[in-house]
Design an enzyme around this catalytic site. Structure first.
Site: not given
Length: 349
Positions: A12-13, A15, A152
């Site tokens: 749900s984020g 990403a 990241c």
């Protein structure tokens, strides 16, 4: 070929939105289930409005064994405890894993405890995950059962310094400043990601203690680097997407600027998702919304027995720094073109 059955956990984020945007049109993968702690029972559009009408999938919150039932590959970005439950279930089911959290990136349990704040519950698992930087471990990823997709910041810095490490001239101490957009902090709002504070602000956080520090050192050591230290200062910026890293290192004075430039051009000329721009240096606007990274360098004059090299690298933290790299790893594990669903060039400006 048969489409691989994929389960996304922690979907749900931000990403998760990028993963679904690409996997829902993937010719070799079928998303059979999506897991999340929020929006349970709701369609993906409840969290990702850009995917309205794209799928009938709904978010589910299931025990690990049920969540991954029938999956060929599980892609997850979960807290450590939840990740361990999934790994235990995958040990029984035989599912392959691409983990996007920091739970399994480090080969060293002591480094994990120092930078993540608690002992690793199952340190014997750390050596069983292949570090998922395709530009470094492409062959191992293809054969891997379990992959730990890099962070990241780590991806940005590693791609910038990888040619020097492989050439055997990355040694001593590196100083790095990494500037990141707000989406790297996740979908849940916090005082430091709240727009009125972030929009006109620059602030550092976790200076010299960021969890990606040992990850970067370990990956560059695996490539032949001999860093004795890495001083990394992350900075939050008024961007929604993007990372820009500036790395300062010293190389032997005998190596010319032309040799260094050629080293980068040759190293990345065949990499599909990394480029060395000609006539300009890397910039965030060139990679935002794109699965590609850019790297470049500026070479200083000789000072004694060395010269300063400043390496610049940029990428979209949610794509090449996150979900896109996970998809690249998925493609390698499936034995298909690694750029499948990663062919786009983003947008400008």
């Amino acid at each position: 070929m048969t489409r691989a059955k994929v389960v996304l956990l922690g979907a749900s984020g931000f990403a998760g939105a990028e993963l679904l945007r690409r996997l829902l049109r993937h010719p070799h993968a079928e998303v059979i289930r999506i897991g999340a702690k929020d929006h349970v029972g709701q369609n993906v559009a409840a969290a990702h409005p850009n995917l309205e009408g794209a799928t009938d999938l709904v978010f589910q919150d299931l025990p690990a064994a049920e969540a991954i039932a029938g999956a060929d590959i599980v892609m997850m970005g979960l807290p450590v405890a939840a990740s361990l439950e999934v790994v235990s279930a995958a040990e029984q089911s035989g599912a392959r894993i691409i983990d996007m959290s920091g739970a399994f990136r480090l080969p060293d349990a002591q480094a994990f405890e120092r930078y993540y704040g608690s002992p690793h519950p199952r340190p014997e698992l750390l050596g069983q995950f292949v570090y998922g930087l395709p530009e470094l471990n492409r062959a191992q990823i293809r054969r891997a059962r379990w992959v730990a997709s890099p962070g990241c910041f780590a991806t940005t810095v590693e791609l910038g310094l990888l040619p020097l490490a492989e050439a055997g001239i990355l040694e001593g101490t590196a100083e790095v400043v990494g500037i990141t957009g707000s989406s790297g902090a996740g979908a849940a709002a916090s005082p430091t990601t709240h727009h009125p504070v972030r929009a006109g602000n620059l602030r550092t956080y976790k200076p010299l203690e960021h969890a990606h520090t040992p990850e970067i050192v370990a990956a560059l050591a695996a490539a032949g680097g001999r860093l004795s230290g890495l001083h990394f200062v992350p900075v939050s910026a008024p961007l929604s997407r993007g990372i820009f890293a500036t790395s300062f290192v010293r190389v032997p004075a005998a190596i010319s600027e032309q040799e260094l430039s050629s080293l980068y051009q040759v190293r990345y000329q065949k990499e599909p998702l990394v480029r060395v721009p000609r006539g300009r240096l890397p910039e965030v606007v060139a990679v935002s919304g794109s699965p590609r990274a850019e790297v470049g360098l500026a070479v200083g004059p000789v000072e004694g027995e060395s010269r300063l090299v400043t390496v610049f690298s940029a990428l979209d933290n949610l794509i090449k720094g996150g979900a896109g790299q996970a998809v690249q790893n998925l493609n390698l594990m499936l034995g298909v073109d690694e750029t499948t669903t990663l062919e786009d060039f983003g947008q400008f400006p």
